[in-house]
Write an enzyme that holds these catalytic residues in place. Structure first.
Site, PDB file in Angstrom:
ATOM      1  N   LYS A  14       2.641 -25.105  90.213  1.00 36.21           N
ATOM      2  CA  LYS A  14       2.205 -25.332  91.602  1.00 36.21           C
ATOM      3  C   LYS A  14       3.191 -24.720  92.595  1.00 36.21           C
ATOM      4  O   LYS A  14       2.805 -23.939  93.468  1.00 36.21           O
ATOM      5  CB  LYS A  14       2.062 -26.839  91.892  1.00 36.21           C
ATOM      6  CG  LYS A  14       1.108 -27.567  90.967  1.00 36.21           C
ATOM      7  CD  LYS A  14       0.990 -29.040  91.320  1.00 36.21           C
ATOM      8  CE  LYS A  14       2.234 -29.856  91.091  1.00 36.21           C
ATOM      9  NZ  LYS A  14       2.559 -30.125  89.671  1.00 36.21           N
ATOM     10  N   ARG A  89      -1.320 -37.164  94.793  1.00 34.44           N
ATOM     11  CA  ARG A  89      -1.057 -37.451  93.389  1.00 34.44           C
ATOM     12  C   ARG A  89      -1.711 -38.757  92.946  1.00 34.44           C
ATOM     13  O   ARG A  89      -1.570 -39.135  91.777  1.00 34.44           O
ATOM     14  CB  ARG A  89       0.455 -37.559  93.167  1.00 34.44           C
ATOM     15  CG  ARG A  89       1.075 -36.345  92.468  1.00 34.44           C
ATOM     16  CD  ARG A  89       2.564 -36.612  92.321  1.00 34.44           C
ATOM     17  NE  ARG A  89       3.266 -35.785  91.370  1.00 34.44           N
ATOM     18  CZ  ARG A  89       3.841 -34.621  91.676  1.00 34.44           C
ATOM     19  NH1 ARG A  89       3.723 -34.095  92.861  1.00 34.44           N
ATOM     20  NH2 ARG A  89       4.524 -33.976  90.746  1.00 34.44           N
ATOM     21  N   ARG A 128      13.630 -24.952  82.862  1.00 38.80           N
ATOM     22  CA  ARG A 128      14.081 -25.068  84.247  1.00 38.80           C
ATOM     23  C   ARG A 128      15.259 -26.052  84.335  1.00 38.80           C
ATOM     24  O   ARG A 128      16.182 -25.840  85.109  1.00 38.80           O
ATOM     25  CB  ARG A 128      12.929 -25.546  85.151  1.00 38.80           C
ATOM     26  CG  ARG A 128      13.347 -25.624  86.623  1.00 38.80           C
ATOM     27  CD  ARG A 128      12.179 -25.865  87.546  1.00 38.80           C
ATOM     28  NE  ARG A 128      11.606 -27.188  87.390  1.00 38.80           N
ATOM     29  CZ  ARG A 128      10.542 -27.627  88.054  1.00 38.80           C
ATOM     30  NH1 ARG A 128       9.926 -26.826  88.907  1.00 38.80           N
ATOM     31  NH2 ARG A 128      10.084 -28.838  87.872  1.00 38.80           N
ATOM     32  N   ARG A 134      18.019 -30.671  88.199  1.00 35.61           N
ATOM     33  CA  ARG A 134      17.101 -31.793  88.441  1.00 35.61           C
ATOM     34  C   ARG A 134      17.140 -32.765  87.272  1.00 35.61           C
ATOM     35  O   ARG A 134      16.863 -32.382  86.135  1.00 35.61           O
ATOM     36  CB  ARG A 134      15.668 -31.257  88.630  1.00 35.61           C
ATOM     37  CG  ARG A 134      15.388 -30.799  90.042  1.00 35.61           C
ATOM     38  CD  ARG A 134      13.998 -30.226  90.184  1.00 35.61           C
ATOM     39  NE  ARG A 134      12.934 -31.146  89.797  1.00 35.61           N
ATOM     40  CZ  ARG A 134      11.655 -30.922  90.041  1.00 35.61           C
ATOM     41  NH1 ARG A 134      11.288 -29.823  90.686  1.00 35.61           N
ATOM     42  NH2 ARG A 134      10.737 -31.784  89.654  1.00 35.61           N
ATOM     43  N   ARG A 146       6.519 -38.204  82.811  1.00 36.53           N
ATOM     44  CA  ARG A 146       5.842 -37.581  83.967  1.00 36.53           C
ATOM     45  C   ARG A 146       4.431 -37.136  83.579  1.00 36.53           C
ATOM     46  O   ARG A 146       3.487 -37.275  84.359  1.00 36.53           O
ATOM     47  CB  ARG A 146       6.653 -36.384  84.468  1.00 36.53           C
ATOM     48  CG  ARG A 146       7.897 -36.806  85.230  1.00 36.53           C
ATOM     49  CD  ARG A 146       8.944 -35.730  85.265  1.00 36.53           C
ATOM     50  NE  ARG A 146       8.568 -34.572  86.059  1.00 36.53           N
ATOM     51  CZ  ARG A 146       9.234 -33.420  86.021  1.00 36.53           C
ATOM     52  NH1 ARG A 146      10.286 -33.275  85.234  1.00 36.53           N
ATOM     53  NH2 ARG A 146       8.851 -32.425  86.776  1.00 36.53           N
TER      54      ARG A 146
HETATM   55  P1  B4P Z   1       6.314 -25.540  88.780  1.00 37.01           P
HETATM   56  O1  B4P Z   1       5.150 -25.886  87.950  1.00 37.01           O
HETATM   57  O2  B4P Z   1       6.134 -24.584  89.884  1.00 37.01           O
HETATM   58  O3  B4P Z   1       6.857 -26.950  89.200  1.00 37.01           O
HETATM   59  P2  B4P Z   1       5.936 -28.003  89.953  1.00 37.01           P
HETATM   60  O4  B4P Z   1       4.713 -28.315  89.149  1.00 37.01           O
HETATM   61  O5  B4P Z   1       5.719 -27.520  91.348  1.00 37.01           O
HETATM   62  O6  B4P Z   1       6.877 -29.223  90.062  1.00 37.01           O
HETATM   63  P3  B4P Z   1       6.773 -30.717  89.526  1.00 37.01           P
HETATM   64  O7  B4P Z   1       5.363 -31.192  89.390  1.00 37.01           O
HETATM   65  O8  B4P Z   1       7.652 -30.779  88.330  1.00 37.01           O
HETATM   66  O9  B4P Z   1       7.520 -31.563  90.554  1.00 37.01           O
HETATM   67  P4  B4P Z   1       7.310 -32.001  92.067  1.00 37.01           P
HETATM   68  O10 B4P Z   1       8.403 -31.315  92.766  1.00 37.01           O
HETATM   69  O11 B4P Z   1       5.953 -31.835  92.614  1.00 37.01           O
HETATM   70  O12 B4P Z   1       7.426 -24.915  87.895  1.00 37.01           O
HETATM   71  C1  B4P Z   1       7.823 -25.439  86.650  1.00 37.01           C
HETATM   72  C2  B4P Z   1       8.580 -24.376  85.862  1.00 37.01           C
HETATM   73  O13 B4P Z   1       7.652 -23.542  85.196  1.00 37.01           O
HETATM   74  C3  B4P Z   1       9.471 -23.451  86.673  1.00 37.01           C
HETATM   75  O14 B4P Z   1      10.696 -23.291  86.023  1.00 37.01           O
HETATM   76  C4  B4P Z   1       8.702 -22.139  86.728  1.00 37.01           C
HETATM   77  O15 B4P Z   1       9.559 -21.012  86.797  1.00 37.01           O
HETATM   78  C5  B4P Z   1       7.961 -22.170  85.418  1.00 37.01           C
HETATM   79  N1  B4P Z   1       6.695 -21.435  85.476  1.00 37.01           N
HETATM   80  C6  B4P Z   1       5.813 -21.444  86.496  1.00 37.01           C
HETATM   81  N2  B4P Z   1       4.735 -20.665  86.175  1.00 37.01           N
HETATM   82  C7  B4P Z   1       4.966 -20.167  84.928  1.00 37.01           C
HETATM   83  C8  B4P Z   1       4.223 -19.304  84.053  1.00 37.01           C
HETATM   84  N3  B4P Z   1       3.046 -18.792  84.395  1.00 37.01           N
HETATM   85  N4  B4P Z   1       4.742 -19.028  82.828  1.00 37.01           N
HETATM   86  C9  B4P Z   1       5.946 -19.533  82.460  1.00 37.01           C
HETATM   87  N5  B4P Z   1       6.710 -20.350  83.261  1.00 37.01           N
HETATM   88  C10 B4P Z   1       6.221 -20.662  84.472  1.00 37.01           C
HETATM   89  O16 B4P Z   1       7.566 -33.580  91.950  1.00 37.01           O
HETATM   90  C11 B4P Z   1       8.776 -34.148  91.454  1.00 37.01           C
HETATM   91  C12 B4P Z   1       8.756 -35.668  91.578  1.00 37.01           C
HETATM   92  O17 B4P Z   1       8.645 -36.053  92.982  1.00 37.01           O
HETATM   93  C13 B4P Z   1       7.588 -36.416  90.928  1.00 37.01           C
HETATM   94  O18 B4P Z   1       7.814 -36.653  89.538  1.00 37.01           O
HETATM   95  C14 B4P Z   1       7.551 -37.733  91.760  1.00 37.01           C
HETATM   96  O19 B4P Z   1       8.563 -38.617  91.380  1.00 37.01           O
HETATM   97  C15 B4P Z   1       7.861 -37.242  93.146  1.00 37.01           C
HETATM   98  N6  B4P Z   1       6.635 -36.923  93.920  1.00 37.01           N
HETATM   99  C16 B4P Z   1       6.289 -35.670  94.355  1.00 37.01           C
HETATM  100  N7  B4P Z   1       5.101 -35.725  95.011  1.00 37.01           N
HETATM  101  C17 B4P Z   1       4.703 -37.027  94.988  1.00 37.01           C
HETATM  102  C18 B4P Z   1       3.555 -37.719  95.473  1.00 37.01           C
HETATM  103  N8  B4P Z   1       2.574 -37.061  96.122  1.00 37.01           N
HETATM  104  N9  B4P Z   1       3.452 -39.049  95.271  1.00 37.01           N
HETATM  105  C19 B4P Z   1       4.422 -39.726  94.628  1.00 37.01           C
HETATM  106  N10 B4P Z   1       5.532 -39.140  94.127  1.00 37.01           N
HETATM  107  C20 B4P Z   1       5.689 -37.802  94.297  1.00 37.01           C
END
Ligand code: B4P
Length: 191
Positions: A14, A89, A128, A134, A146
């Protein structure tokens, strides 16, 4: 306005794809994860409250997240549209977002859900975790928690948007540019 919910399990890409989309479509990027981490870095009371949940891979309370997003949306008066990344979420958050946007007369255009299998998610997040600092990316059992929180509390948000005919599943496995093209094709078809 073009308002996109970018959806998917943790590690689905995302944040990675949102960066590319906001540049192409000139949208305001609102990532609840990034906003919460910034609050934490600045040691605000909201950040300190959120930390205990984030470090364990649990969701921060709906009340905190909804209030936080409402003020961010209000602060972006002249936006062309928004990319909501990691929000909503829960179904309660989805309802609250609909209410906020209804007041502004600008509904969600589409929900794009990146589909990635669990094994690939765990591999990406552990990778990552090696340099992100993190806490929630360092430990396999926290990552698994998660994913299970996603399946229990977050996946039902798909039905919420499906009932409004706004849900589209996008294959989230492959190269970053390849997935970006899939997302752009879906957006260009609805905008
Ligand atoms: P991303 O996939 O971009 O990470 P993310 O989903 O945006 O983040 P995530 O869901 O973990 O955490 P968030 O900050 O929203 O990247 C992951 C990795 O994959 C990276 O290293 C990237 O380089 C790699 N990658 C990406 N695409 C790739 C591909 N095509 N091939 C290979 N590798 C690839 O949330 C963190 C925490 O915040 C939650 O657990 C919760 O505690 C809290 N939170 C956030 N939003 C909330 C909400 N709305 N309500 C309640 N709690 C919330």
């Amino acid at each position: 306005m073009l308002n996109i919910v970018l959806f998917g399990p943790p590690g689905a890409g995302k944040g990675t794809q949102a960066e590319k989309l906001l540049e192409k479509y000139q949208l305001v990027h609102l990532s609840t994860g990034d906003i919460l981490r910034a609050e934490l870095k600045n040691e605000t009371s909201l950040g300190l409250q959120a930390k205990q949940f984030m470090d364990r891979g649990e969701l921060v309370s709906d009340e905190v997240v909804i209030g936080m997003m409402e003020s961010k949306i209000d602060a972006s008066q002249h936006a062309n549209g928004f990319i909501f990344d990691g929000f909503p979420r829960t179904t309660a958050q989805a309802r609250a977002l609909d209410d906020m946007l209804y007041k502004k007369g600008t509904p969600i255009t589409v929900m794009l859900a990146l589909a990635v299998d669990d094994e690939e998610l765990i591999t990406r997040l552990l990778l990552r975790g090696k340099d992100s600092g993190r806490a929630d990316d360092q430990d396999k059992s926290i990552i698994e928690n998660r994913i299970s929180v996603y399946n229990k509390d977050t996946a039902p948000v798909i039905d919420f948007y499906d009932n409004q005919n706004k849900y589209q599943s996008i294959d989230g496995v492959g190269g970053i540019d390849e997935i970006f093209e899939r997302l752009c094709t879906a957006i260009d078809a609805v905008k």
